[in-house]
Scaffold this active site. Structure first.
Site, PDB file in Angstrom:
ATOM      1  CG  ASP A   9      -1.938  -1.118   1.198  1.00 51.02           C
ATOM      2  OD1 ASP A   9      -2.233  -1.623   0.086  1.00 51.02           O
ATOM      3  OD2 ASP A   9      -2.421  -1.511   2.278  1.00 51.02           O
ATOM      4  CB  SER A  10       1.081   4.265   0.559  1.00 46.56           C
ATOM      5  OG  SER A  10      -0.263   4.466   0.970  1.00 46.56           O
ATOM      6  NE  ARG A  11       5.121   3.317  -6.519  1.00 45.22           N
ATOM      7  CZ  ARG A  11       4.812   2.291  -7.328  1.00 45.22           C
ATOM      8  NH1 ARG A  11       3.535   1.948  -7.514  1.00 45.22           N
ATOM      9  NH2 ARG A  11       5.756   1.610  -7.919  1.00 45.22           N
ATOM     10  CB  ILE A  12       5.072   1.078   2.054  1.00 51.10           C
ATOM     11  CG1 ILE A  12       4.799   2.564   2.188  1.00 51.10           C
ATOM     12  CG2 ILE A  12       6.094   0.627   3.107  1.00 51.10           C
ATOM     13  CD1 ILE A  12       6.028   3.452   1.956  1.00 51.10           C
TER      14      ILE A  12
END
Length: 208
Positions: free
Chosen positions: A184-187
């Site tokens: 999520d959120s590029r994490i």
């Protein structure tokens, strides 16, 4: 809530010391979820001048010794691998939101292995290996069609089509394998394996 392994990663990374074992697990899952060619990979090569190129090929075999694909040895990638044996692979499975990057050195497979795989291919594919001068410029499609026709006539016995000497397989022996999971959120979650001088795999986490 996602389960976590001892490294704090999603449980899909498991807790294995050998990345080939983890690759097999992920590939088996991709075979169930990907609509087409779960064994498709991007192959990156570069020539003697370090000019890179990339294309999609199909993985045909893998084991503790490496990852194998087949091609015309006189194609662009074949010529580049002769000049520079360093290469990289990338598998991306949209259905699983996963990616695997592999880098290492390339060597040609034994003739016996190439013969065995070549003979498992369909007749048209075996004829195509003779007829196509892969990566070379065509005047038109008729030139290729005529070449296919000529080799069909030459090898009209479908059970006896010898493997061309210019067609074989390459094995990438890995020195680094990275497993990636979309977050999520590029994490994202990234687990990296590198091989040491003793041939042991060392695991480490990478920041997204």
């Amino acid at each position: 809530m996602n389960q976590k392994n001892p490294l704090g990663l999603n449980n899909c990374f498991l807790d294995l010391d050998n990345p080939i074992e983890l690759f097999k697990v992920w590939m088996d899952e991709a075979k169930k979820s990907e609509p087409n060619d779960p064994n498709a990979l991007s192959l990156a090569t570069s020539n003697k001048n370090n000019a890179p190129s990339v294309r999609i090929v199909l993985l045909k075999e893998f084991n503790q010794n490496g990852f194998v694909f087949y091609t015309n040895l006189n194609s662009q990638k074949g010529n580049e691998l002769k000049e520079n044996p360093n290469a990289a692979m990338c598998f991306h499975w949209k259905s699983l939101l996963r990616q695997i990057r592999i880098s290492g050195t390339i060597t040609q497979v034994e003739d016996s292995a190439a013969d065995q795989y070549y003979n498992s291919r369909g007749y048209d594919s075996r004829i195509g290996a003779w007829a196509s001068k892969q990566s070379k410029e065509l005047k038109n499609r008729d030139e290729l069609a005529n070449s296919i026709k000529e080799f069909r006539q030459k090898f009209d016995d479908k059970d006896n089509v010898p493997r061309p000497k210019h067609w074989s397989g390459w094995n990438l022996t890995p020195t680094r394998i990275e497993f990636w999971l979309d977050g999520d959120s590029r994490i994202h979650e990234r687990l990296n394996y590198t091989i040491d001088k003793s041939g042991n795999w060392i695991k480490s986490l990478l920041s997204p």
